[in-house]
Design a protein around this motif. Structure first.
Motif, PDB file in Angstrom:
ATOM      1  N   THR A 103      57.645  28.215 -19.931  1.00  0.00           N
ATOM      2  CA  THR A 103      58.227  28.451 -18.601  1.00  0.00           C
ATOM      3  C   THR A 103      59.603  27.795 -18.566  1.00  0.00           C
ATOM      4  OG1 THR A 103      57.407  26.368 -17.680  1.00  0.00           O
ATOM      5  CG2 THR A 103      55.962  28.289 -17.450  1.00  0.00           C
ATOM      6  N   GLY A 104      60.371  28.153 -17.550  1.00  0.00           N
ATOM      7  CA  GLY A 104      61.670  27.508 -17.349  1.00  0.00           C
ATOM      8  C   GLY A 104      61.476  26.041 -17.043  1.00  0.00           C
ATOM      9  N   TYR A 105      60.412  25.747 -16.328  1.00  0.00           N
ATOM     10  CA  TYR A 105      60.110  24.349 -15.997  1.00  0.00           C
ATOM     11  C   TYR A 105      59.921  23.557 -17.297  1.00  0.00           C
ATOM     12  CZ  TYR A 105      58.011  20.270 -13.860  1.00  0.00           C
ATOM     13  OH  TYR A 105      57.762  18.987 -13.467  1.00  0.00           O
ATOM     14  N   ASN A 108      63.346  23.144 -19.336  1.00  0.00           N
ATOM     15  CA  ASN A 108      64.231  22.076 -18.870  1.00  0.00           C
ATOM     16  C   ASN A 108      63.618  20.702 -19.097  1.00  0.00           C
ATOM     17  OD1 ASN A 108      66.281  23.762 -18.092  1.00  0.00           O
ATOM     18  ND2 ASN A 108      65.551  24.004 -16.001  1.00  0.00           N
ATOM     19  N   HIS A 129      67.611  21.907 -10.282  1.00  0.00           N
ATOM     20  CA  HIS A 129      66.183  22.207 -10.120  1.00  0.00           C
ATOM     21  C   HIS A 129      65.282  21.002 -10.482  1.00  0.00           C
ATOM     22  CE1 HIS A 129      62.327  24.303 -11.183  1.00  0.00           C
ATOM     23  NE2 HIS A 129      62.646  24.931 -10.065  1.00  0.00           N
ATOM     24  N   SER A 131      62.814  20.744 -12.323  1.00  0.00           N
ATOM     25  CA  SER A 131      62.461  20.618 -13.742  1.00  0.00           C
ATOM     26  C   SER A 131      63.494  19.778 -14.494  1.00  0.00           C
ATOM     27  CB  SER A 131      62.353  22.004 -14.385  1.00  0.00           C
ATOM     28  OG  SER A 131      63.510  22.773 -14.119  1.00  0.00           O
ATOM     29  N   GLU A 173      73.019  23.846 -13.053  1.00  0.00           N
ATOM     30  CA  GLU A 173      72.622  25.256 -12.979  1.00  0.00           C
ATOM     31  C   GLU A 173      73.911  26.075 -12.967  1.00  0.00           C
ATOM     32  OE1 GLU A 173      69.876  26.140  -9.746  1.00  0.00           O
ATOM     33  OE2 GLU A 173      68.879  24.231 -10.026  1.00  0.00           O
ATOM     34  N   SER A 177      69.844  27.851  -7.309  1.00  0.00           N
ATOM     35  CA  SER A 177      68.675  28.610  -6.875  1.00  0.00           C
ATOM     36  C   SER A 177      68.501  28.697  -5.368  1.00  0.00           C
ATOM     37  CB  SER A 177      67.415  28.019  -7.495  1.00  0.00           C
ATOM     38  OG  SER A 177      67.282  26.665  -7.132  1.00  0.00           O
ATOM     39  N   ASP A 202      71.732  25.702 -16.937  1.00  0.00           N
ATOM     40  CA  ASP A 202      70.503  26.449 -16.645  1.00  0.00           C
ATOM     41  C   ASP A 202      70.895  27.769 -15.974  1.00  0.00           C
ATOM     42  OD1 ASP A 202      68.199  27.529 -15.598  1.00  0.00           O
ATOM     43  OD2 ASP A 202      67.489  25.694 -14.657  1.00  0.00           O
ATOM     44  N   ALA A 204      68.874  30.220 -15.104  1.00  0.00           N
ATOM     45  CA  ALA A 204      67.660  30.879 -14.594  1.00  0.00           C
ATOM     46  C   ALA A 204      67.969  32.016 -13.610  1.00  0.00           C
ATOM     47  CB  ALA A 204      66.748  29.848 -13.930  1.00  0.00           C
ATOM     48  N   HIS A 205      68.904  31.793 -12.707  1.00  0.00           N
ATOM     49  CA  HIS A 205      69.158  32.797 -11.669  1.00  0.00           C
ATOM     50  C   HIS A 205      70.328  33.728 -11.993  1.00  0.00           C
ATOM     51  CE1 HIS A 205      66.142  31.238  -8.927  1.00  0.00           C
ATOM     52  NE2 HIS A 205      66.442  30.068  -9.479  1.00  0.00           N
ATOM     53  N   THR A 229      65.206  31.812 -17.843  1.00  0.00           N
ATOM     54  CA  THR A 229      63.804  32.242 -17.808  1.00  0.00           C
ATOM     55  C   THR A 229      63.680  33.760 -17.951  1.00  0.00           C
ATOM     56  OG1 THR A 229      63.558  32.751 -15.475  1.00  0.00           O
ATOM     57  CG2 THR A 229      63.431  30.452 -16.058  1.00  0.00           C
ATOM     58  N   LYS A 232      62.302  35.821 -13.971  1.00  0.00           N
ATOM     59  CA  LYS A 232      63.054  36.242 -12.783  1.00  0.00           C
ATOM     60  C   LYS A 232      63.627  37.643 -13.040  1.00  0.00           C
ATOM     61  CE  LYS A 232      63.796  31.355 -11.792  1.00  0.00           C
ATOM     62  NZ  LYS A 232      62.635  31.126 -10.925  1.00  0.00           N
ATOM     63  N   GLY A 238      57.976  33.396 -19.000  1.00  0.00           N
ATOM     64  CA  GLY A 238      58.427  32.545 -20.105  1.00  0.00           C
ATOM     65  C   GLY A 238      59.870  32.150 -19.933  1.00  0.00           C
TER      66      GLY A 238
HETATM   67  N1  PMP Z   1      65.425  26.503 -13.308  1.00  0.00           N
HETATM   68  C1  PMP Z   1      65.718  26.952 -12.087  1.00  0.00           C
HETATM   69  C2  PMP Z   1      67.119  26.830 -11.599  1.00  0.00           C
HETATM   70  C3  PMP Z   1      64.732  27.549 -11.281  1.00  0.00           C
HETATM   71  O1  PMP Z   1      65.017  27.981 -10.058  1.00  0.00           O
HETATM   72  C4  PMP Z   1      63.412  27.667 -11.791  1.00  0.00           C
HETATM   73  C5  PMP Z   1      62.279  28.327 -11.017  1.00  0.00           C
HETATM   74  N2  PMP Z   1      62.394  28.459  -9.717  1.00  0.00           N
HETATM   75  C6  PMP Z   1      63.157  27.153 -13.048  1.00  0.00           C
HETATM   76  C7  PMP Z   1      64.169  26.582 -13.780  1.00  0.00           C
HETATM   77  C8  PMP Z   1      61.757  27.208 -13.614  1.00  0.00           C
HETATM   78  O2  PMP Z   1      61.519  28.439 -14.187  1.00  0.00           O
HETATM   79  P1  PMP Z   1      60.020  28.963 -14.364  1.00  0.00           P
HETATM   80  O3  PMP Z   1      59.626  29.550 -13.061  1.00  0.00           O
HETATM   81  O4  PMP Z   1      60.086  29.939 -15.475  1.00  0.00           O
HETATM   82  O5  PMP Z   1      59.194  27.776 -14.694  1.00  0.00           O
END
Ligand code: PMP
Length: 374
Positions: A103-105, A108, A129, A131, A173, A177, A202, A204-205, A229, A232, A238
């Motif tokens: 996961t992104g969590y 990070n 975030h 994480s 980021e 987010s 990061d 992610a978005h 990630t 999204k 993943g």
């Molecule tokens: N980084 C950012 C900026 C996020 O907003 C998020 C999820 N909201 C994540 C990481 C975590 O990603 P994931 O949902 O794949 O765990």
């Protein structure tokens, strides 16, 4: 009353108690909760890929892979699908190497805590975030949080603190987010060079959703480590990290969230890779659709004199208090719009908001209807 009950009551009193919504189904741009269909303005599936039946059926007809990896990658949990997807994302970013995280969590958490050890330091944007924050807390090093997007504040910290530590990492980021504003990557690169730091972004978005290419905001720039990630805009599950070969090899050996967790089923990895390779044209098309909608939405906000820090598909409508934000969210829900209230600790105290996330399946008319209610 025990402590658990006490804390739950406190959350309830502060209008901060979280519960899981009873989501029954999701289709393109819509969501069904407790038998009622709403327009979905709360999805991170920015290109609408996860609900496209036609894509899913085509994929299911072509692929037959394992539904479990049954182990961590370093034991028996790897498969050819992983290498293929890692090659795909490394190519998208023009980087030497990539590593998939669950996961992104976890990406990070693992990257930050692996790269920052005793005697090291992380400089992190205040609105990064959870994480990233948790990764810093887990690392053996120290961390400082600079004011959101305030690079003068960051430089002052670098001037006074950088030389007291061995390795230093600046983390931000790209598209934030909860605010939809964007980091100044060029400025961050200038600072990381001037003060001899690593730069981690990061995406992610932004990955596949915002920026000139699918890569987001960091493409072609001197960013050392990028995470993003698949859960999204790619409509899958993943995450990954891209960097040079040496760093990826280091992460394989040091990132505990990678080492000690069963890897994602190959089936899901194949879905991500299929979308990013075979369906690349469709992704580009949906991304363009999202860009057009985002432009129109921002024009509409300007026309109404509504100020926002956002320049992207994530639009925060900041209300302030928790109770009021919940009320507005409920009112919109009674009119058929699903936009949950985002409250602390996800956002800073006093900035509770409706976070509208636009997807390629949203319609301008619906957004304008929401604005007129507000
Ligand atoms: N980084 C950012 C900026 C996020 O907003 C998020 C999820 N909201 C994540 C990481 C975590 O990603 P994931 O949902 O794949 O765990």
């Amino acid at each position: 009353m025990d402590r658990i009950e006490e804390e739950l009551n406190k959350l309830k009193q502060n209008n901060q108690l979280r519960t899981i919504p009873d989501i029954e189904s999701k289709t393109d741009g819509k969501i069904v909760i407790n038998g009622v269909e709403y327009i979905n303005f709360a999805s991170n599936d920015y290109l609408g890929l996860s609900t496209k039946e036609i894509l899913r059926h085509e994929f299911l007809n072509k692929f037959d892979c394992l539904l479990s990896s049954a182990s961590a990658r370093l034991l028996t949990g790897s498969a050819p699908e992983y290498k293929e997807l890692e090659k795909t994302v490394a190519n998208i970013y023009g980087k030497e190497s990539a590593l998939i995280f669950n996961t992104g969590y976890q990406a990070n958490l693992g990257v930050v805590s692996a790269l920052c050890g005793k005697g090291d330091i992380v400089f992190s944007d205040k609105l990064n975030h959870a994480s990233i924050i948790d990764g810093m807390k887990l690392s053996g090093g120290e961390f400082f949080r600079y004011r959101h997007l305030d690079y003068e504040n960051l430089e002052k910290m670098l001037q006074t603190k950088r030389n007291n530590y061995k390795r230093a990492i600046i983390v931000s980021e790209s598209v934030f987010s909860m605010d939809g504003d964007v980091a100044d990557i060029d400025k961050l690169i200038e600072l990381k060079k001037k003060y001899n730091c690593l730069l981690m972004i990061d995406e992610a978005h932004a990955f596949c959703a915002f920026g000139k290419t699918l890569a987001g905001v960091s493409y072609g720039k001197d960013v050392d480590i990028i995470t993003a990630t698949f859960g999204k805009a790619v409509g899958s599950f993943g995450a990954f990290c891209v960097s040079n070969e040496k760093t990826i090899s280091y992460l394989i050996n040091k990132a505990r969230s990678f080492i000690f967790s069963t890897s994602i089923p190959p089936f899901n990895i194949a879905w991500s890779n299929w979308l990013l390779t075979e369906k690349r044209d469709y992704i580009e098309e949906q991304k363009q659709k999202l860009e057009h909608l985002t432009k129109a939405v921002h024009a509409s906000l300007r026309l109404r004199g509504i100020q926002t820090s956002s320049v992207t598909h994530i639009i925060p409508l900041i209300i302030g208090g928790n109770e009021k934000t919940i009320k507005v969210s409920e009112q919109l829900r009674s009119m058929g719009y699903y936009i949950p209230a985002i409250r602390p600790p996800t956002v800073p105290e006093g900035t509770s908001r409706l976070r509208i996330s636009l997807t390629a399946d949203c319609r301008l008319e619906d957004f304008e209807e929401v604005l007129s209610v507000l």
